[in-house]
Design an enzyme around this catalytic site. Structure first.
Site, PDB file in Angstrom:
ATOM      1  N   SER A 243       0.852  -1.182   0.000  1.00 48.84           N
ATOM      2  CA  SER A 243       0.000   0.000   0.000  1.00 48.84           C
ATOM      3  C   SER A 243       0.891   1.237   0.000  1.00 48.84           C
ATOM      4  O   SER A 243       2.116   1.138   0.124  1.00 48.84           O
ATOM      5  CB  SER A 243      -0.905   0.004   1.227  1.00 48.84           C
ATOM      6  OG  SER A 243      -0.134   0.326   2.368  1.00 48.84           O
ATOM      7  N   LYS A 244       0.266   2.372  -0.098  1.00 51.75           N
ATOM      8  CA  LYS A 244       0.982   3.654  -0.173  1.00 51.75           C
ATOM      9  C   LYS A 244       1.989   3.813   0.967  1.00 51.75           C
ATOM     10  O   LYS A 244       3.034   4.435   0.802  1.00 51.75           O
ATOM     11  CB  LYS A 244      -0.032   4.805  -0.121  1.00 51.75           C
ATOM     12  CG  LYS A 244      -0.448   5.270  -1.507  1.00 51.75           C
ATOM     13  CD  LYS A 244       0.603   6.231  -2.088  1.00 51.75           C
ATOM     14  CE  LYS A 244       0.667   6.144  -3.586  1.00 51.75           C
ATOM     15  NZ  LYS A 244       1.997   6.284  -4.157  1.00 51.75           N
TER      16      LYS A 244
END
Ligand code: GLU
Length: 471
Positions: A243-244
């Protein structure tokens, strides 16, 4: 699929944001597989969800594919442009009894589920309209549902990566066409994959559950199923789904870090696929080796150190002209000033001493400053500090000695070593001020490489500049 059927693979991204590296990897696997078998690789933009799809995201996919060098056959196909065909197939299914009109409203379905939950019963909605004859249909909005066999207790899917997978839960009759006549994702994917002749569906295993429903639809339509290959998703270094918060996840973010596309292809290929212990390979090798059997069952972890190693290997073996071109593209991509022709020429001449230990393109640019910058150099603080009066005196003497020296590595080594000796210095002590004079900093390629790249005139001018600092 018979042996002589041409292999056709596809990448089918939904244009709802940047191009994720998971999508890039799926694209790469499909591309390698098709290219290995002399097949076709197509791009389908899954833009049926009009609210979430944007033209910018479609462009981001095209840009990502172009940057990564994943060339596809034919024009990109827009899924939304095919909605008439999706409708036509659903109508045909209605006509032949493999689908039916369901008039249950969303409120009715929600009320059914609430009640079932309260009673502790299954919330699986089985439409009461499944067997109601046309004559008894109201004049009201309806959806078209698949009339799935009710006797399927366990569905089995054979997957080239996951093996035999069993779905034990009952499935409802999925919606094919919504009441506004638009197709659902599940329906559009099957119709498109069939019409495009897709023989292998290689995609993330977040779609594994969908494959069971899609297989139902293939059976209802009497179409043969593609080979399914569901690849484990990419995880971050901590083993959690990427994820980010793990850093870069968009493929263009890697381009903006100055990772050459060939290195990214190598790295992404190894993310979930392996060929023995091979970590470093060319596109040709990847194309010769790629097979579905080499795809692992457990998620691969994104590892920036490994990416740096792979990148270093690719940069070192890339042709100098090509590297100059990649740097030119990198500067444009990252909105940095372009190089002049003189700078490009200098960069190319210097490339042999820049590319060996570079881990990305900015590393090369950083080491190339000595050849990209003009006199008078802007010396950094450490460089200025290394140019004390004694050192400046030596540089001054050197300037005279180098005036007539022949400009070869051997001669230059002889002259510089003799100069160090005559002052009772180790060569390293002399290299510091020389480096400062030639590059303006304390980290640079070797002084000999810089002298050879810069040539006599420029070298002497820089030594003179440095020798006169503080005057
Ligand atoms: N559009 C889907 C996605 O972007 C992929 C569908 C597929 O590969 O079947 O996740």
């Amino acid at each position: 699929m018979s042996n002589d059927t041409q292999i056709v693979t596809r990448i089918a991204p939904s244009p709802t944001g940047m191009m994720h590296i998971g999508t890039a990897r799926t694209g790469l696997f499909n591309w390698l597989f098709a290219r290995r078998h002399g097949g076709k690789f197509v791009l389908r933009i899954e833009d049926t969800d009009r609210e979430r799809s944007t033209p910018e995201a479609t462009q981001a996919i095209l840009d990502g594919m172009a940057w990564l060098g994943l060339d596809y056959d034919g024009e990109p196909i827009s899924q939304s442009a095919r909605s008439d065909r999706h409708r036509e197939v659903a109508e045909t299914m209605l006509a032949n009894g493999t689908a039916y009109k369901c008039f249950s409203t969303q409120e009715e379905i929600a009320a059914f589920r609430d009640a079932a939950r309260e009673k502790g019963e299954s919330t699986l909605f089985l439409s009461p309209w499944r067997d109601v004859p046309e004559a008894d249909h109201p004049d009201a909005p309806y959806v078209i549902r698949l009339k799935a066999p009710r006797n399927e207790h366990a569905l089995v899917l054979t997957d080239a990566v996951q093996g035999e997978v069993i779905w034990g839960e009952p499935l409802d009759d999925m919606i094919l066409l919504r009441s506004d006549g638009t197709p659902t994702y599940m329906h559009a994917v099957v119709v498109d994959d069939h019409d495009m002749g897709i023989t292998h569906v290689i995609r993330g295993d977040d779609h594994l559950a969908n494959a069971f429903r899609q297989a139902q639809l293939y059976r209802a339509l009497g179409w043969s199923q593609p080979v399914w290959a569901h690849i484990p998703l990419i995880h971050g270094e901590d083993g959690k789904k990427l994820s980010k918060r793990h850093g870069a996840t968009g493929v263009m973010e890697f381009a903006e870090m100055g990772i050459p596309a060939a290195a990214m292809r190598n790295y992404l290929a190894r993310l979930g696929w392996s060929h023995g212990d091979d970590e470093l390979f060319t596109d040709e090798q990847a194309r010769d080796w790629f097979d579905l059997g080499g795809i692992g069952k457990s998620p691969a972890r994104l590892d920036m150190k490994k990416l740096a190693n792979v990148t270093g290997w690719h940069i070192a073996r890339t042709d100098d002209d090509e590297l100059v071109q990649q740097i030119t593209d990198f500067l444009a991509l990252t909105d940095q000033p372009a190089l002049s022709q003189v700078q490009k020429d200098g960069l190319k001449t210097a490339m042999y001493c820049l590319k060996d230990r570079a881990k990305n393109l900015p590393d090369i640019l950083d080491k190339a400053r000595f050849v990209l910058e003009n006199r008078p150099l802007d010396l950094d603080e450490k460089a200025v500090n290394s140019l004390d009066p004694v050192s400046r005196g030596i540089l001054n003497e050197l300037t005279a000695q180098l005036q007539n020296a022949s400009w070869t590595r051997d001669t230059l080594e002889g002259v510089l070593n003799a100069a160090a000796d005559s002052h009772g210095l180790k060569f390293g002590k002399l290299a510091g001020p020389l480096r400062a004079a030639l590059s303006g900093r304390t980290v640079s390629p070797s002084v000999f490489d810089m002298m050879l790249v810069l040539g006599r005139e420029e070298t002497l001018a820089r030594l003179t500049d440095a020798a006169s600092l503080g005057d």
